[in-house]
Motif scaffolding. Structure first.
Motif, PDB file in Angstrom:
ATOM      1  N   UNK A  74       8.666   1.433  17.488  1.00  0.00           N
ATOM      2  CA  UNK A  74      10.080   1.148  17.742  1.00  0.00           C
ATOM      3  C   UNK A  74      10.560   0.135  16.715  1.00  0.00           C
ATOM      4  N   UNK A  75      11.572   0.510  15.945  1.00  0.00           N
ATOM      5  CA  UNK A  75      12.114  -0.359  14.893  1.00  0.00           C
ATOM      6  C   UNK A  75      13.477  -0.861  15.348  1.00  0.00           C
ATOM      7  N   UNK A  76      13.574  -2.165  15.553  1.00  0.00           N
ATOM      8  CA  UNK A  76      14.830  -2.786  16.000  1.00  0.00           C
ATOM      9  C   UNK A  76      15.556  -3.383  14.804  1.00  0.00           C
ATOM     10  N   UNK A  77      16.848  -3.053  14.684  1.00  0.00           N
ATOM     11  CA  UNK A  77      17.659  -3.503  13.550  1.00  0.00           C
ATOM     12  C   UNK A  77      18.989  -4.037  14.074  1.00  0.00           C
ATOM     13  N   UNK A  78      19.456  -5.140  13.501  1.00  0.00           N
ATOM     14  CA  UNK A  78      20.753  -5.691  13.891  1.00  0.00           C
ATOM     15  C   UNK A  78      21.873  -4.746  13.458  1.00  0.00           C
ATOM     16  N   UNK A  79      22.882  -4.609  14.316  1.00  0.00           N
ATOM     17  CA  UNK A  79      24.001  -3.712  13.996  1.00  0.00           C
ATOM     18  C   UNK A  79      24.685  -4.091  12.686  1.00  0.00           C
ATOM     19  N   UNK A  80      24.757  -5.399  12.390  1.00  0.00           N
ATOM     20  CA  UNK A  80      25.443  -5.841  11.172  1.00  0.00           C
ATOM     21  C   UNK A  80      24.653  -5.493   9.912  1.00  0.00           C
ATOM     22  N   UNK A  81      23.377  -5.134  10.047  1.00  0.00           N
ATOM     23  CA  UNK A  81      22.576  -4.720   8.891  1.00  0.00           C
ATOM     24  C   UNK A  81      22.626  -3.213   8.654  1.00  0.00           C
ATOM     25  N   UNK A  82      23.156  -2.469   9.613  1.00  0.00           N
ATOM     26  CA  UNK A  82      23.121  -1.013   9.528  1.00  0.00           C
ATOM     27  C   UNK A  82      23.764  -0.432   8.262  1.00  0.00           C
ATOM     28  N   UNK A  83      24.880  -0.971   7.773  1.00  0.00           N
ATOM     29  CA  UNK A  83      25.492  -0.357   6.590  1.00  0.00           C
ATOM     30  C   UNK A  83      24.531  -0.217   5.414  1.00  0.00           C
ATOM     31  N   UNK A  84      23.604  -1.153   5.252  1.00  0.00           N
ATOM     32  CA  UNK A  84      22.641  -1.090   4.147  1.00  0.00           C
ATOM     33  C   UNK A  84      21.393  -0.285   4.513  1.00  0.00           C
ATOM     34  N   UNK A 138      13.336 -11.009  17.227  1.00  0.00           N
ATOM     35  CA  UNK A 138      14.524 -10.391  17.819  1.00  0.00           C
ATOM     36  C   UNK A 138      14.813  -9.040  17.177  1.00  0.00           C
ATOM     37  N   UNK A 139      14.180  -8.758  16.043  1.00  0.00           N
ATOM     38  CA  UNK A 139      14.330  -7.478  15.371  1.00  0.00           C
ATOM     39  C   UNK A 139      13.103  -7.261  14.494  1.00  0.00           C
ATOM     40  N   UNK A 140      13.044  -6.138  13.811  1.00  0.00           N
ATOM     41  CA  UNK A 140      11.870  -5.804  13.001  1.00  0.00           C
ATOM     42  C   UNK A 140      12.152  -5.773  11.505  1.00  0.00           C
ATOM     43  N   UNK A 141      13.383  -5.401  11.140  1.00  0.00           N
ATOM     44  CA  UNK A 141      13.759  -5.352   9.726  1.00  0.00           C
ATOM     45  C   UNK A 141      15.159  -5.934   9.582  1.00  0.00           C
ATOM     46  N   UNK A 142      15.350  -6.817   8.617  1.00  0.00           N
ATOM     47  CA  UNK A 142      16.681  -7.359   8.341  1.00  0.00           C
ATOM     48  C   UNK A 142      17.002  -7.172   6.865  1.00  0.00           C
ATOM     49  N   UNK A 143      18.270  -7.304   6.542  1.00  0.00           N
ATOM     50  CA  UNK A 143      18.702  -7.298   5.147  1.00  0.00           C
ATOM     51  C   UNK A 143      18.999  -8.735   4.750  1.00  0.00           C
ATOM     52  N   UNK A 144      18.303  -9.213   3.731  1.00  0.00           N
ATOM     53  CA  UNK A 144      18.501 -10.582   3.244  1.00  0.00           C
ATOM     54  C   UNK A 144      19.021 -10.519   1.819  1.00  0.00           C
ATOM     55  N   UNK A 145      19.944 -11.409   1.487  1.00  0.00           N
ATOM     56  CA  UNK A 145      20.560 -11.382   0.169  1.00  0.00           C
ATOM     57  C   UNK A 145      20.315 -12.644  -0.622  1.00  0.00           C
ATOM     58  N   UNK A 146      20.330 -12.494  -1.935  1.00  0.00           N
ATOM     59  CA  UNK A 146      20.215 -13.638  -2.843  1.00  0.00           C
ATOM     60  C   UNK A 146      21.105 -13.355  -4.043  1.00  0.00           C
ATOM     61  N   UNK A 147      21.857 -14.362  -4.474  1.00  0.00           N
ATOM     62  CA  UNK A 147      22.757 -14.169  -5.611  1.00  0.00           C
ATOM     63  C   UNK A 147      21.968 -13.819  -6.869  1.00  0.00           C
ATOM     64  N   UNK A 148      22.492 -12.888  -7.633  1.00  0.00           N
ATOM     65  CA  UNK A 148      21.774 -12.367  -8.792  1.00  0.00           C
ATOM     66  C   UNK A 148      21.531 -13.419  -9.861  1.00  0.00           C
TER      67      UNK A 148
END
Length: 350
Positions: free
Chosen positions: A91-101, A141-151
């Protein structure tokens, strides 16, 4: 209904003898008799009667042989399935706000895992609320998130993946600034970094600390603008992009602009600074524990393979487009001397 009693009844139905059936079942005769009686009470009918002084099945009993057999087979099938799932279900839990990516990638990955590993089953579950941060990841609270860093942040200074968390790059995309119609700069054709001197940039809570970490304030200062970063407890993207920024500014990644119709709305404007480009490298992040599990490792490997394949395909498209443009340029250049030569001839004739 206790399926053990159903199984015992089926053995009795085959023998029509309490003693023989009890011996096969390794129980006593009175116990078998009690269990069949309990089964009859639950069904509300007699299954066993007597004929010529011997035990015999009633019409309901004969019918229940078929029904009971189907029931036992169905229950056994369910038991076998879930015993298998114990080692093969992820079961892979993902935050709704990460779904677009992640949305398309997750479903492609699930299909690939089930194609290459037919015994595996992947369930993808979305979680609402502010759960799209690495902290939420470490708190399970989830299994995969999207994390960002400025280029612009160099590799040695990147702290997007803390200890105990690993990941891989998904994409790089432009981050535009956002303003609403009450902002004094709303009608400006071109906006420079210095035009934001003294301004406040309102950020969603899940990226606020990342902007602080990546030195966004210092980046603006180097271009002559002293800005402040601020956040509020926006529950999701919809609430954030519905916010009336007035004289504040927001941010919008390229991925989210069409999803929320930013470019189509008259009351807000997404724009890039003429002298200060902003790009974010987005990563898929997960814990060491998730990646080291058998199913998690399979899932992550498929994700990486799909991202690499998509990058390769995009690279081929880019090279093809460049090749076409180069070919067109060469063809135009090759025809130029002829035009020039004809012009010279006409000039000489005059």
């Amino acid at each position: 209904m206790d399926t053990r009693y159903v199984k015992e009844f089926l053995v009795f139905a085959a023998e029509l003898n309490y003693s023989t059936a009890a011996k096969k079942l390794f129980i006593t005769r009175p116990t078998l008799s009690d269990h069949i009686r309990e089964l009859e009470e639950e069904l509300g009918c007699e299954l066993v009667g007597k004929r010529q002084g011997k035990a015999a099945l009633t019409p309901a009993g004969r019918r229940f042989v078929q029904t009971g057999t189907q029931l036992v087979e169905t229950v056994q099938g369910i038991v076998d399935e879930y015993r298998s799932l114990a080692d093969n279900l992820l079961t892979v839990t993902v935050a709704q706000t990460n779904l677009p990516w992640l949305e398309s990638l997750l479903y492609k990955t699930r299909h690939a895992v089930q194609e290459h590993h037919p015994g595996k089953r992947i369930d993808i579950v979305t979680a609402s609320g502010p759960r799209s941060t690495v902290d939420a990841l470490r708190e399970q609270q989830n299994d995969i998130v999207v994390a960002g860093c400025k280029s612009y942040v160099s590799g040695t200074d990147r702290r997007v993946l803390p200890q105990g968390v690993q990941g891989f790059k998904l994409c790089t995309e432009e981050i535009k600034l956002l303003m609403t119609q009450d902002n004094p700069l709303f009608g400006a054709e071109t906006v420079y970094a210095a035009d934001l001197d003294g301004a406040t940039i309102m950020l969603p809570p899940d990226i606020y600390h990342g902007y602080l970490r990546d030195g966004v304030v210092d980046r603006f200062a180097a271009y002559g603008a002293h800005v402040n970063l601020q956040t509020m407890s926006f529950s999701d993207h919809f609430e954030y992009f519905s916010y009336d920024f007035q004289d504040l500014f927001g941010v919008v990644p390229t991925t989210l602009a069409p999803r929320f119709g930013i470019e189509e709305r008259d009351e807000c404007r997404a724009f890039s600074l003429a002298d200060l480009p902003f790009e974010t490298d987005f990563y898929a992040a997960y814990t060491d524990e998730f990646a080291s599990s058998e199913n998690g490792c399979i899932f992550i490997d498929e994700m990486k393979r799909i991202v690499a394949a998509d990058d390769h395909e995009e690279c081929i498209k880019t090279r093809t487009n460049v090749s076409r443009e180069t070919s067109r340029y060469v063809n135009v250049s090759a025809s130029s001397p002829t035009i020039s030569s004809d012009a010279e001839k006409r000039s000489s004739a005059v």
